[in-house]
Each structure stands twice: as structure tokens, then as C-alpha cells.
Motif scaffolding. Structure first.
Motif, mmCIF file in Angstrom:
data_model
loop_
_atom_site.group_PDB
_atom_site.id
_atom_site.type_symbol
_atom_site.label_atom_id
_atom_site.label_comp_id
_atom_site.label_asym_id
_atom_site.label_seq_id
_atom_site.Cartn_x
_atom_site.Cartn_y
_atom_site.Cartn_z
ATOM 1 N N LYS A 151 23.355 -7.056 35.524
ATOM 2 C CA LYS A 151 21.995 -7.580 35.746
ATOM 3 C C LYS A 151 21.006 -6.455 35.996
ATOM 4 O O LYS A 151 19.860 -6.495 35.537
ATOM 5 N N THR A 152 21.463 -5.467 36.767
ATOM 6 C CA THR A 152 20.600 -4.332 37.093
ATOM 7 C C THR A 152 21.415 -3.048 36.992
ATOM 8 O O THR A 152 22.650 -3.081 37.061
ATOM 9 N N HIS A 153 20.731 -1.936 36.851
ATOM 10 C CA HIS A 153 21.410 -0.639 36.806
ATOM 11 C C HIS A 153 20.653 0.347 37.691
ATOM 12 O O HIS A 153 19.451 0.183 37.959
ATOM 13 N N ASN A 154 21.346 1.378 38.153
ATOM 14 C CA ASN A 154 20.751 2.371 39.035
ATOM 15 C C ASN A 154 20.720 3.759 38.405
ATOM 16 O O ASN A 154 20.609 4.771 39.114
ATOM 17 N N GLU A 155 20.874 3.805 37.105
ATOM 18 C CA GLU A 155 20.914 5.091 36.424
ATOM 19 C C GLU A 155 19.499 5.635 36.222
ATOM 20 O O GLU A 155 18.567 4.895 35.887
ATOM 21 N N LYS A 156 19.359 6.933 36.445
ATOM 22 C CA LYS A 156 18.091 7.592 36.151
ATOM 23 C C LYS A 156 18.091 7.963 34.676
ATOM 24 O O LYS A 156 19.003 8.638 34.200
ATOM 25 N N VAL A 157 17.109 7.516 33.972
ATOM 26 C CA VAL A 157 17.072 7.729 32.525
ATOM 27 C C VAL A 157 15.900 8.623 32.169
ATOM 28 O O VAL A 157 14.850 8.615 32.810
ATOM 29 N N ALA A 158 16.103 9.412 31.146
ATOM 30 C CA ALA A 158 15.038 10.290 30.653
ATOM 31 C C ALA A 158 14.639 9.811 29.259
ATOM 32 O O ALA A 158 14.330 8.646 29.065
ATOM 33 N N MET A 159 14.690 10.718 28.279
ATOM 34 C CA MET A 159 14.345 10.328 26.918
ATOM 35 C C MET A 159 15.423 9.418 26.345
ATOM 36 O O MET A 159 16.613 9.570 26.650
ATOM 37 N N SER A 160 15.006 8.503 25.509
ATOM 38 C CA SER A 160 15.972 7.563 24.942
ATOM 39 C C SER A 160 15.525 7.141 23.548
ATOM 40 O O SER A 160 14.377 7.377 23.153
#
Length: 306
Positions: free
Chosen positions: A204-213
Motif C-alpha cells: 500500500k505504501t513504501h518508504n524508499e527514497k527515490v531519485a530519477m526514474s
């Protein structure tokens, strides 16, 4: 007067010679006719055997269904063998090979037979496991069994392959010809894809820090079926899909939902992530599944790779 008996003798000899020649000619013609008849009979028998072998080979079907396992990178393989003829096929041996698609090199692997059919057999190996020290380019699934007329047999296998890449699998059914006893075999080639080995998850939710995608779009029904999203849950912005294999992870974050269309942002996670081409292959395979998606259990028969 004394020469008369001599003339009779010569006449008798001449008649005997002619008789012997006639008998010889008759015997020679008889032998030739017998040889021709025998040759025709052998050709007819060979032709009948060939027709029977072709009929039998066309009447045997090998089907495979490949999917990933729930909590590991192992591969689940369902194998079905069908005899659509009215002839029994005795002394069958079933083998499994795994090869690289480009070089066609055999690959070592382990296989566990989870379930097998009850069949007429002799000297059956009840458990099939490759030992580490054995150098064998195939695994025997079952041997010395009879495939009954109009019979159908099923096996459930689990494959463990150390290498993380695409492969082709080959099922070989070997048996002697019913007419001549010469070895015969039927082969079925199927694809083993990287995505089969990925653990699939939805959160349902995620805690990952994301950059370019990179963004990509998929049908919501496909994503729900493929990632086993519960029916009472909605695919909403901020939820995510995950593909994991051998310590590597691809995170597909839901960025936007418009009707049945879902836009995902692709992120690669894991300290030991493989080469980019491996990631590309997994995403291409996911796209292949989405294009071949059907609502009936998301069925797709993987074709061999060339």
C-alpha cells in the motif's frame, strides 16, 4: 553300326543339358521373384513401421506451464504428457534439459519432483536429485514407464538454477519403436524467463527514497492479477509493486491512475544490482506478459527464446 549307341548317348546328354538349363532358368526366375517379393515385403514392412512411428509421434503431446514460486527464485514447472493414439507406448524415459538460448550450452540445475503420476513402471527412481559432484547435462524425471492409449500424465517439478538469466528448457520423451525397437524421441522446447524467478509483491505504501526514474504504463487489471493484489484493495497513488530476485529489487511506484491505465515509476534497488540489460530484460518480459494478458488466471505459455 557301332556308332549308333554313341549318337543316342550324345542326344541324351544334349536333352539333359537343355533340361538342366531349363530347370536352372526356372529356379533362377523363381529365386528372383522370391527376392523381389521379399524386398517388396520388407519395404512394405518398413513403410508400415515408418507410418506407425510418424502416427505415434504426432499423437503424443508435451505441454509445459512455467511460473515462479511464492517465496524464492526457484521455478515451478507443470508438465503434462498426453497419448492421443490407441497404442500403448512402453519403456518411456522422460528427461529435462536447460540450455542458454544463444549458444545452446547446457546449464547445471537441480530439480525436485514434487508430484508424479501413478504409472506402470519398472525400476523407478522415486526421488530425482542431482548430486553436486555429478556432471550431467540433463535430469531424468521418470523412466521405464508406459504411456497408456488415450492416457494423460502430469508431473509438478521445482527447478533451481544458480545463474540469473534467461534459459530454454527442453523436455525429451525417449522410447523404442513399437515395430523395429530403434530408439525414438519427441522434444518440446519452452522458455524460462527472468520474471519467472522474481518474487512479486504489492504494498500500500513504501518508504524508499527515490531519485530519477523512468515512467511506464500498464493495464490495472493485469497488474492486479500479476501481482496478486487483493480484490478488496485499490491500486492508488503511492502504492507500489515489487519484483525481487537474488537480493535485487525493482520497485514500480504508482504515480498516476486514469481509469484502467496505471502509470508506474521504475526504481532499481539493492547494493548488488545486476547489469542494466538484466533489468531491461525483466521489464521487457513484464511488458510481454501485459500484452498477452487474459483475465483467465493471467495464462501465458512462454515460448522458447531464439
Amino acid at each position: 553300326k557301332r556308332s549308333q549307341p554313341h549318337q543316342h548317348t550324345k542326344e541324351h546328354i544334349r536333352v539333359m543339358e537343355e533340361t538342366v538349363q531349363a530347370i536352372g532358368g526356372t529356379l533362377n526366375a523363381t529365386y528372383k521373384a522370391m527376392a523381389a517379393n521379399m524386398e517388396r515385403s520388407m519395404q512394405m514392412a518398413a513403410s508400415m513401421n515408418s507410418m506407425m512411428e510418424q502416427y505415434l509421434c504426432r499423437s503424443i503431446d508435451i505441454e509445459t506451464f512455467v511460473k515462479g514460486t511464492e517465496h524464492s527464485s526457484d521455478i515451478s514447472l507443470q508438465l503434462t504428457l498426453s497419448n492421443n493414439s490407441n497404442l500403448p507406448v512402453p519403456k518411456c524415459t522422460l528427461k529435462l534439459f536447460v540450455n542458454t538460448p544463444e549458444e545452446n550450452k547446457t546449464v547445471p540445475f537441480d530439480v525436485e519432483v514434487e508430484s508424479r503420476p501413478i504409472v506402470e513402471e519398472q525400476e523407478q527412481e522415486h526421488k530425482v536429485e542431482m548430486k553436486k559432484q555429478e556432471k550431467r547435462d540433463y535430469q531424468i524425471i521418470q523412466k521405464n514407464f508406459t504411456l497408456a492409449p488415450a492416457g494423460k500424465l502430469k508431473w509438478n517439478l521445482t527447478l533451481e538454477i544458480k545463474q540469473v538469466r534467461q534459459f530454454n528448457g527442453t523436455i525429451q520423451l525417449a522410447f523404442p519403436s513399437i515395430g523395429t525397437g530403434k530408439p525414438m524421441d519427441i522434444k518440446h522446447v519452452f522458455g524460462i524467463y527472468l520474471i519467472h524467478r522474481c518474487r512479486r509483491e504489492w504494498v500500500k505504501t513504501h518508504n524508499e527514497k527515490v531519485a530519477m526514474s523512468v515512467a511506464c504504463n500498464y493495464d490495472g487489471g493485469f497488474l492486479r492479477s500479476f501481482f496478486r493484489v487483493p480484490h478488496d484493495e485499490g491500486i492508488v497513488q503511492g502504492s507500489a509493486f515489487s519484483l525481487s530476485v537474488a537480493g535485487h529489487r525493482i520497485l514500480l511506484i504508482v504515480n498516476k491512475v486514469v481509469g484502467s491505465d496505471v502509470e508506474l515509476l521504475v526504481h532499481m534497488l539493492g547494493a548488488r544490482f545486476p547489469k542494466e540489460e538484466v533489468v531491461e530484460e525483466i521489464l521487457l518480459e513484464l511488458d510481454m506478459y501485459s500484452r498477452n494478458y487474459t483475465t483467465r488466471d493471467n495464462l501465458l505459455i512462454p515460448s522458447p527464446m531464439v
